[in-house]
Write a protein that holds these residues in place. Structure first.
Motif, PDB file in Angstrom:
ATOM      1  N   GLN A 236       0.807  -1.227   0.000  1.00  0.00           N
ATOM      2  CA  GLN A 236       0.000   0.000   0.000  1.00  0.00           C
ATOM      3  C   GLN A 236       0.841   1.278   0.000  1.00  0.00           C
ATOM      4  O   GLN A 236       0.308   2.370   0.174  1.00  0.00           O
ATOM      5  CB  GLN A 236      -0.947  -0.021   1.195  1.00  0.00           C
ATOM      6  CG  GLN A 236      -1.875  -1.228   1.127  1.00  0.00           C
ATOM      7  CD  GLN A 236      -2.960  -1.204   2.172  1.00  0.00           C
ATOM      8  OE1 GLN A 236      -4.136  -1.230   1.833  1.00  0.00           O
ATOM      9  NE2 GLN A 236      -2.581  -1.120   3.429  1.00  0.00           N
TER      10      GLN A 236
ATOM     11  N   ARG B 284       4.451  -3.663  -4.777  1.00  0.00           N
ATOM     12  CA  ARG B 284       3.623  -2.493  -4.511  1.00  0.00           C
ATOM     13  C   ARG B 284       2.357  -2.527  -5.368  1.00  0.00           C
ATOM     14  O   ARG B 284       2.411  -2.763  -6.580  1.00  0.00           O
ATOM     15  CB  ARG B 284       4.412  -1.214  -4.797  1.00  0.00           C
ATOM     16  CG  ARG B 284       3.660   0.056  -4.406  1.00  0.00           C
ATOM     17  CD  ARG B 284       4.597   1.224  -4.284  1.00  0.00           C
ATOM     18  NE  ARG B 284       3.883   2.440  -3.897  1.00  0.00           N
ATOM     19  CZ  ARG B 284       4.465   3.519  -3.409  1.00  0.00           C
ATOM     20  NH1 ARG B 284       5.787   3.537  -3.232  1.00  0.00           N
ATOM     21  NH2 ARG B 284       3.768   4.582  -3.088  1.00  0.00           N
ATOM     22  N   GLY B 285       1.215  -2.323  -4.717  1.00  0.00           N
ATOM     23  CA  GLY B 285      -0.064  -2.254  -5.406  1.00  0.00           C
ATOM     24  C   GLY B 285      -0.717  -3.589  -5.687  1.00  0.00           C
ATOM     25  O   GLY B 285      -1.834  -3.624  -6.230  1.00  0.00           O
TER      26      GLY B 285
END
Length: 285
Positions: A192, A218-219
């Motif tokens: 996040q 990430r993500g």
């Protein structure tokens, strides 16, 4: 800190076999996810299973955390439902009853904590209504935990009502029970964008009771084997040692059960060299 492994990554093993394997590899703790094959609270032999688990942990000198994230234990049709934020009051009551039983297990096993999360807000309603539901149920859970000498480790989870550390702070503004501590998932922070990671560990060290660890990108909320994601782990371990964290650092690879022995060994071989002997703190007698 002590290396541990979450049993949600041993879904196809009998509990005694899985725990024996983890102890053989060198793990010093286990995160026990209550599930169909792992201390099912709805099983008629639940009490006997808890007693047997206590003997098994004692025999292998393993510490424990009780985890409550089983996917279909309460509802065979809906993953993780019902939760503390579900629309149906009866469903929320069923989750609370389940968490009471998890607290009973933690008390019997002398576990570090019961780890839990908020659940997903599945209706188009304002966040404050969901937080009201969460606070109402979580307050009751914390009161029960406090009365039984058990700590609650709340985990912010991607996609759920309480998903980030700012949202966790928002929860604490409404409910700051002495029994309410933090389960910090390293992969979730990276996923996040709540980075760098070391300052987050430092910021929350006073409330930290449980750590989940895995690699991640990430993500993308996907728990990966170490080395398959983007996380730089040495600074994470160094910061945990710096703040004198003495709890479990718990590998969470729930989608690796089909290769559980190999995954557990690979994770141990990756993490163990990062943890010096001085940080391997034994549980006080």
């Amino acid at each position: 800190m002590l290396l541990a492994y979450n049993t949600n990554g041993f879904a196809h093993h009998a509990p005694d076999d899985a725990i024996s394997l983890l102890a053989e590899i060198g793990y010093r703790g286990v995160g026990i996810t209550l599930d169909r094959g792992w201390l099912n609270p709805w099983s008629p032999d639940f009490s006997e299973s808890v007693s047997a688990m206590r003997k098994l942990l004692d025999r292998h000198q393993l510490r424990s955390v009780v985890e409550t994230g089983a996917r279909f234990l309460l509802d065979p049709r809906r993953k993780h439902e019902p939760t503390l934020v579900s629309a149906d009051p009866g469903g929320r009551a069923r989750r609370i009853e389940f968490l009471y039983r998890a607290i009973d297990v933690a008390h019997a096993l002398e576990s570090d904590c019961v780890s839990l999360w908020s659940g997903i807000l599945r209706e188009p309603i304002v966040v404050d209504v969901g937080i009201d539901r969460l606070v109402d149920g979580l307050r009751r859970v914390c009161e029960y935990a406090d009365a039984n000498g058990v700590i609650v480790g709340f985990e912010p989870e991607p996609g759920m009502l309480i998903d980030t550390m700012p949202m966790f702070e928002r929860l604490l503004e409404r409910l700051d029970s002495p029994a309410l501590k933090l389960t910090l998932d390293i992969g979730h922070l990276h996923c996040q964008g709540e980075t760098p990671l070391a300052p987050q560990i430092h910021r929350w060290s006073d409330r930290l009771v449980n750590v989940h660890i895995e690699d991640m990108r990430r993500g993308v909320h996907e728990h990966l084997m170490f080395g398959e994601g983007e996380i730089d782990f040495p600074p994470v371990i160094r910061e945990l040692a710096s703040v004198d964290y003495r709890g479990l650092v718990q590998v969470e690879l729930s989608r690796h059960s089909h290769q559980a022995p190999e995954a557990a060994r690979a994770a141990f071989d990756f993490l163990q060299p990062l943890i010096s002997p001085s940080t391997q703190v034994r549980h006080p007698a």
